[in-house]
Design a protein around this motif. Structure first.
Motif, mmCIF file in Angstrom:
data_model
loop_
_atom_site.group_PDB
_atom_site.id
_atom_site.type_symbol
_atom_site.label_atom_id
_atom_site.label_comp_id
_atom_site.label_asym_id
_atom_site.label_seq_id
_atom_site.Cartn_x
_atom_site.Cartn_y
_atom_site.Cartn_z
ATOM 1 N N THR A 86 0.809 -1.224 0.000
ATOM 2 C CA THR A 86 0.000 0.000 0.000
ATOM 3 C C THR A 86 0.842 1.274 0.000
ATOM 4 O OG1 THR A 86 -0.147 -0.034 2.430
ATOM 5 C CG2 THR A 86 -1.899 -1.152 1.195
ATOM 6 N N TRP A 87 2.159 1.144 -0.080
ATOM 7 C CA TRP A 87 3.034 2.325 -0.040
ATOM 8 C C TRP A 87 2.762 3.226 -1.233
ATOM 9 C CZ3 TRP A 87 6.485 4.924 -3.026
ATOM 10 C CH2 TRP A 87 7.397 5.794 -2.405
ATOM 11 N N LYS A 88 2.681 4.522 -0.986
ATOM 12 C CA LYS A 88 2.544 5.524 -2.038
ATOM 13 C C LYS A 88 3.468 6.689 -1.733
ATOM 14 C CE LYS A 88 -2.322 4.539 -3.146
ATOM 15 N NZ LYS A 88 -3.691 5.116 -3.209
ATOM 16 N N THR A 89 3.874 7.395 -2.762
ATOM 17 C CA THR A 89 4.681 8.577 -2.558
ATOM 18 C C THR A 89 3.852 9.664 -1.872
ATOM 19 O OG1 THR A 89 6.142 10.185 -3.627
ATOM 20 C CG2 THR A 89 4.118 9.607 -4.792
ATOM 21 N N GLY A 90 4.515 10.630 -1.310
ATOM 22 C CA GLY A 90 3.821 11.714 -0.622
ATOM 23 C C GLY A 90 4.798 12.500 0.219
ATOM 24 N N ASP A 91 4.252 13.398 1.022
ATOM 25 C CA ASP A 91 5.071 14.253 1.874
ATOM 26 C C ASP A 91 4.467 14.294 3.265
ATOM 27 O OD1 ASP A 91 7.110 16.219 2.530
ATOM 28 O OD2 ASP A 91 5.508 17.710 2.456
ATOM 29 N N VAL A 92 5.288 14.061 4.270
ATOM 30 C CA VAL A 92 4.842 14.111 5.669
ATOM 31 C C VAL A 92 5.710 15.104 6.413
ATOM 32 C CG1 VAL A 92 4.861 12.806 7.835
ATOM 33 C CG2 VAL A 92 3.827 11.813 5.796
ATOM 34 N N TRP A 93 5.065 15.970 7.200
ATOM 35 C CA TRP A 93 5.792 16.943 8.021
ATOM 36 C C TRP A 93 5.100 16.988 9.373
ATOM 37 C CZ3 TRP A 93 6.925 22.765 6.453
ATOM 38 C CH2 TRP A 93 8.065 23.194 7.157
ATOM 39 N N HIS A 94 5.614 16.229 10.323
ATOM 40 C CA HIS A 94 4.988 16.081 11.628
ATOM 41 C C HIS A 94 5.799 16.786 12.717
ATOM 42 C CE1 HIS A 94 2.570 12.225 10.431
ATOM 43 N NE2 HIS A 94 2.057 13.336 9.936
ATOM 44 N N GLY A 95 5.130 17.076 13.823
ATOM 45 C CA GLY A 95 5.792 17.802 14.892
ATOM 46 C C GLY A 95 5.383 17.341 16.273
ATOM 47 N N LEU A 96 5.200 18.305 17.165
ATOM 48 C CA LEU A 96 4.863 17.993 18.554
ATOM 49 C C LEU A 96 3.526 17.259 18.667
ATOM 50 C CD1 LEU A 96 5.921 21.380 20.207
ATOM 51 C CD2 LEU A 96 6.956 19.153 20.681
ATOM 52 N N LYS A 97 2.560 17.653 17.882
ATOM 53 C CA LYS A 97 1.231 17.045 17.957
ATOM 54 C C LYS A 97 1.278 15.553 17.660
ATOM 55 C CE LYS A 97 -3.455 17.393 16.041
ATOM 56 N NZ LYS A 97 -4.337 18.140 15.113
ATOM 57 N N GLU A 98 2.036 15.186 16.637
ATOM 58 C CA GLU A 98 2.100 13.782 16.220
ATOM 59 C C GLU A 98 3.153 12.986 16.987
ATOM 60 O OE1 GLU A 98 0.641 16.448 13.007
ATOM 61 O OE2 GLU A 98 2.483 16.394 14.206
ATOM 62 N N GLY A 99 4.017 13.661 17.755
ATOM 63 C CA GLY A 99 5.035 12.971 18.533
ATOM 64 C C GLY A 99 6.332 12.713 17.796
ATOM 65 N N MET A 100 6.473 13.248 16.573
ATOM 66 C CA MET A 100 7.747 13.112 15.874
ATOM 67 C C MET A 100 8.794 14.036 16.490
ATOM 68 S SD MET A 100 8.512 13.267 11.751
ATOM 69 C CE MET A 100 7.671 11.740 11.328
ATOM 70 N N VAL A 101 8.318 15.131 17.091
ATOM 71 C CA VAL A 101 9.154 16.033 17.880
ATOM 72 C C VAL A 101 8.674 15.971 19.323
ATOM 73 C CG1 VAL A 101 9.860 18.425 18.265
ATOM 74 C CG2 VAL A 101 9.573 17.573 15.932
ATOM 75 N N LYS A 102 9.609 15.799 20.238
ATOM 76 C CA LYS A 102 9.296 15.759 21.669
ATOM 77 C C LYS A 102 10.308 16.626 22.405
ATOM 78 C CE LYS A 102 7.589 11.003 21.287
ATOM 79 N NZ LYS A 102 7.782 9.574 21.683
ATOM 80 N N MET A 103 10.046 16.884 23.673
ATOM 81 C CA MET A 103 10.980 17.644 24.489
ATOM 82 C C MET A 103 11.549 16.740 25.578
ATOM 83 S SD MET A 103 10.766 20.427 22.815
ATOM 84 C CE MET A 103 12.017 21.272 23.805
ATOM 85 N N ALA A 104 12.870 16.839 25.780
ATOM 86 C CA ALA A 104 13.520 16.078 26.845
ATOM 87 C C ALA A 104 13.105 16.639 28.204
ATOM 88 C CB ALA A 104 15.032 16.155 26.685
ATOM 89 N N PRO A 105 13.269 15.854 29.274
ATOM 90 C CA PRO A 105 12.927 16.354 30.615
ATOM 91 C C PRO A 105 13.649 17.651 30.944
ATOM 92 C CG PRO A 105 13.333 13.990 30.666
ATOM 93 C CD PRO A 105 13.725 14.454 29.295
ATOM 94 N N TYR A 106 12.974 18.499 31.705
ATOM 95 C CA TYR A 106 13.555 19.781 32.095
ATOM 96 C C TYR A 106 14.585 19.598 33.208
ATOM 97 C CZ TYR A 106 9.467 21.886 29.758
ATOM 98 O OH TYR A 106 8.513 22.264 28.852
ATOM 99 N N ASN A 107 15.621 20.406 33.152
ATOM 100 C CA ASN A 107 16.620 20.469 34.221
ATOM 101 C C ASN A 107 15.989 21.110 35.460
ATOM 102 O OD1 ASN A 107 18.897 21.288 35.876
ATOM 103 N ND2 ASN A 107 20.184 21.093 34.077
ATOM 104 N N ALA A 108 16.358 20.613 36.628
ATOM 105 C CA ALA A 108 15.831 21.174 37.876
ATOM 106 C C ALA A 108 16.207 22.638 38.055
ATOM 107 C CB ALA A 108 16.341 20.359 39.064
ATOM 108 N N ALA A 109 17.231 23.092 37.317
ATOM 109 C CA ALA A 109 17.671 24.479 37.429
ATOM 110 C C ALA A 109 16.706 25.457 36.767
ATOM 111 C CB ALA A 109 19.058 24.639 36.806
#
Length: 358
Positions: free
Chosen positions: A275-298
């Motif tokens: 079922t693979w097809k060509t296309g373009d994907v641009w994901h971020g925080l909403k989709e979880g492709m970008v996440k943030m590491a835990p914050y420093n206690a400082a």
């Protein structure tokens, strides 16, 4: 199962190719071949490392149904074409080329192997058998800029950058705009390292920026060297692509974390299902492709709260890091009041917002 192909092996050419199992024909039951081309070493603990974590997630998900292989430390240029072609000749049925500078070589090789699926990360050129995918790193940069605006005493950040491609430029701009929302007089100074991975050059750039007054260091290069330089100098910094806190536990405030695993698992399944097809994907925080590491206690409570609000706003769609009124360094109006940047504008960004010193 996986195969490591070194750069020396790549240059050896046909001898290395013959050592890999072919797929198809008499070996119809053979595992699906999945190849990766990396611009840096898998041990960079940055961008390449996160792509390789995605490859390992594939192996965990599909086991003996697939066989992965990769070539690391591939220069952007003729080496990339050779590496991609070698993976195609080795019988891989889908190949992921993971750096912007691999774009033209990917298109070139894909024309020669129309039955093989190709995926190019961070690029924009597609074909019937070439898809593109990217992460909205700029969303994470906006979170970092917000923190920097709250935590910087000098009101100045240093940015260790790789190459002036749109992906990097939009990250610099997103970081600076977010910091300026907190401190309108904030300054972001950029040094171009002209490399994705060179710990010595990256460290030297970070030290130079600190010498110029920066007490926040961020980067779009892939080693932990800028962080370690910040740790030595007693200033704060942000990791690149993964949680790098182990390298600089005092300096590391947080990091953008790239998570390619879900995308790789999905696209390989589509190849297996037909079922693979060509296309373009641009994901971020909403989709979880970008996440943030835990914050420093400082981090101060105000910085934490503001960073969380930016994340929530981006995920909810109520906050866009590029919202006008917005002018560039030359005073040209780029976005009217209330207007947000389109994906097309972002993907072609070759200008800096007012206040960036680059």
């Amino acid at each position: 199962m996986s195969t490591i192909i070194t750069r020396r092996t790549l240059l050896a050419g046909a001898a290395a190719t013959s050592a890999l199992p072919l797929i198809g024909g008499a070996q119809a039951q053979a595992p699906l071949g999945v190849g990766f081309v990396y611009v840096g070493p898998i041990g960079d603990h940055g961008y390449t490392w996160t792509h390789d974590q995605g490859r390992l997630a594939l192996e965990k998900e599909y086991g003996a149904k697939i066989k992965t292989s990769f070539i690391e430390n591939v220069a952007e240029g003729p080496d990339a074409a050779r590496a991609i072609r070698q993976l195609a000749q080795a019988g891989n049925q889908i190949i992921f080329a993971t750096s912007f500078g691999f774009m033209n070589p990917t298109i070139q090789v894909a024309k020669q192997f129309p039955k093989i699926k190709f995926e190019h990360a961070t690029g924009y050129m597609r074909a019937e058998n070439v898809a593109t995918y990217n992460a909205r790193f700029y969303e994470g940069r906006a979170v970092l800029g917000t923190i920097a605006g709250h935590m910087s005493k000098s009101g100045q950040a240093g940015y260790v950058a790789s190459f002036p491609i749109p992906e990097v430029v939009m990250g610099i701009n997103a970081f600076h705009l977010a910091a300026m929302k907190v401190n309108p007089n904030f300054k972001t100074k950029v040094i171009w390292a002209s490399t994705w991975y060179d710990p010595a050059k990256e460290a030297d750039a970070a030290k130079a920026l600190i010498d110029q007054g920066a007490d926040m260091i961020t980067q779009h290069t892939d080693s932990a060297a800028p962080l370690q330089a910040a740790e030595q100098r007693g200033v704060f910094a942000f990791g690149q692509a993964s949680d790098m806190s182990a390298f600089a536990p005092k300096a590391h405030l947080t990091a953008i974390v790239d998570d390619w695993s879900g995308y790789y698992i999905k696209r390989v399944k589509e190849v297996m299902d037909g079922t693979w097809k060509t296309g373009d994907v641009w994901h971020g925080l909403k989709e979880g492709m970008v996440k943030m590491a835990p914050y420093n206690a400082a981090m101060t409570p105000a910085a934490r709260a503001a960073a969380d609000e930016v994340q929530k706003g981006i995920i909810a769609g109520t906050l866009h890091p590029f919202t006008g009124e917005l002018k560039d360094q030359k005073g040209t109006l780029r976005l009217k009041a209330g207007e947000t940047a389109s994906d097309e504008m972002l993907s072609k960004m070759d200008w800096y917002v007012d206040g960036v010193q680059a």
